[in-house]
Design an enzyme around this catalytic site. Structure first.
Site, PDB file in Angstrom:
ATOM      1  N   HIS A  75       0.917  -1.413   0.085  1.00  0.00           N
ATOM      2  CA  HIS A  75      -0.043  -0.129   0.137  1.00  0.00           C
ATOM      3  C   HIS A  75       0.658   1.190   0.116  1.00  0.00           C
ATOM      4  CE1 HIS A  75      -3.335   2.832   1.151  1.00  0.00           C
ATOM      5  NE2 HIS A  75      -2.536   3.204   2.401  1.00  0.00           N
ATOM      6  N   PRO A  76       0.403   2.184  -0.848  1.00  0.00           N
ATOM      7  CA  PRO A  76      -0.394   2.276  -1.942  1.00  0.00           C
ATOM      8  C   PRO A  76       0.310   1.993  -3.161  1.00  0.00           C
ATOM      9  CG  PRO A  76       0.310   4.500  -1.427  1.00  0.00           C
ATOM     10  CD  PRO A  76       1.046   3.556  -0.542  1.00  0.00           C
TER      11      PRO A  76
END
Length: 149
Positions: free
Chosen positions: A132-133
């Site tokens: 992430h991300p």
């Protein structure tokens, strides 16, 4: 002519098959699936069967759709145009194909291709912890709630 699509990555794989056979390995060009990507201001990438092709082949399908703005990375980069769609065999949970339109789709399609090649169910991508991300993280969301149609 090997009868494969005229992509550089197809030619490279043809070379690997020839080289392996010259070295005594038994490798064929059968059953290969080649991803294709059109590089625009954002990518259009595809692997495997479309929904229509899957239905014509007799598969009962489930569909997974995800608007790109739902993916956290797209909001971080402010590249929010696009839509992802995947076709899943309802009986086996195997991914039959995917079309990704949006930023970095040409990169993300390789993950879908790997899952398809390994025969993994869509739930593997749904449940896999992904960085992430990243755009690939959108695969968790894409496969969260496929629908029967």
């Amino acid at each position: 002519m090997a009868g494969t699509p005229q992509f550089t990555h197809a030619s490279l794989d043809d070379y690997r098959v020839i080289k392996a056979n010259l070295a005594g390995e038994a490798r064929t060009t059968g059953h290969r699936q080649f991803p294709r990507t059109t590089f625009l201001s954002f990518d259009l990438a595809h692997i495997g069967l479309t929904e229509q092709e899957a239905r014509l082949a007799g598969h009962d399908v489930r569909l997974a759709r995800l608007p790109v703005p739902v993916i956290p990375r797209s909001r971080v980069t402010r590249e929010t145009q696009g839509l992802w769609k995947a076709v899943i065999d309802a009986a086996t949970d195997r991914i039959l194909g995917a079309t990704l339109l949006g930023p970095d789709a040409g990169e993300v399609i390789a993950t879908v291709q790997t899952a398809m090649f390994a025969g993994l169910p869509y739930t593997a991508l749904r449940d896999m912890p992904l960085t992430h991300p990243t755009m690939a993280e959108g695969l968790n969301q894409l496969f969260a709630n496929p629908t029967e149609e």
